[in-house]
Design a protein around this motif. Sequence first.
Motif, PDB file in Angstrom:
ATOM      1  N   SER A  32      33.732 -27.737 -23.180  1.00 49.52           N
ATOM      2  CA  SER A  32      33.336 -26.376 -23.537  1.00 49.52           C
ATOM      3  C   SER A  32      34.510 -25.413 -23.385  1.00 49.52           C
ATOM      4  N   LEU A  90      31.344 -31.949 -19.925  1.00 46.31           N
ATOM      5  CA  LEU A  90      30.878 -30.799 -20.691  1.00 46.31           C
ATOM      6  C   LEU A  90      31.623 -29.523 -20.304  1.00 46.31           C
ATOM      7  N   VAL A 112      20.369 -29.815 -22.760  1.00 45.29           N
ATOM      8  CA  VAL A 112      21.742 -30.264 -22.544  1.00 45.29           C
ATOM      9  C   VAL A 112      21.902 -31.717 -22.974  1.00 45.29           C
ATOM     10  N   ASP A 143      25.994 -25.371 -17.956  1.00 46.63           N
ATOM     11  CA  ASP A 143      25.497 -26.703 -18.327  1.00 46.63           C
ATOM     12  C   ASP A 143      25.389 -27.590 -17.092  1.00 46.63           C
ATOM     13  N   ARG A 180      22.327 -26.777 -15.155  1.00 46.00           N
ATOM     14  CA  ARG A 180      21.113 -27.276 -15.809  1.00 46.00           C
ATOM     15  C   ARG A 180      20.894 -28.764 -15.548  1.00 46.00           C
TER      16      ARG A 180
END
Length: 204
Positions: free
Chosen positions: A155, A151, A10, A177, A180
Amino acid sequence: MRIYRDFRSVLSENWRTYLLLNVVVYGTLIATMIVTPLIPGMYETGLANMEAFLDAPGASLVLDAYAGGDIVRITLLTFLANLLFAALLTTTLPSLVIPFFGVVATVWRAVFIGMPYAPTSAEEGIVVLATSPVLVIEFQAYVLAMLGSVLLWRSTFGHRRRELPSAWAGYRAGVRDNLRLYPAIVVLLLGIALVEGITYNMLY
């Protein structure tokens, strides 16, 4: 280790955004500390805001732990407070509904903390420098949570760039994400909580 590989993936895919967010957050924190002593009443406002925050019921549990001097309890409650309040409740969870909310929340946190921590004398400046590594590492966890909020919506709105079929698919990829990033956030906040507990116990 898969968790580490996912986290590194990431960051490597979004390293420009990650660096930019670091500049924004730490720049805001430093600028606030510089400006606060120059504006009449700003330092006092920062102290009043911090005192009001520490008087909240949840914060009082952490303060009681520090007063008791139990390192394990201090570490656990400090970690939970930072993780649940600063990372989850005021950054990640609102960002699931409000686009890029985590950016505003983290920048405001830099201002909120920068005001009462601003040195108003040479002696205070030395104390700030001595404790700055803890503050820098703690804020790194918040920057990662902030990155997750960026993100998520990048996204979602840019799902075609990720070759995803819909905005909903992009949203789900953004949530993944975030997941993560969270192991690193947990490790940073746990480590800093332990350092704070040990340091406080040694000094007091």
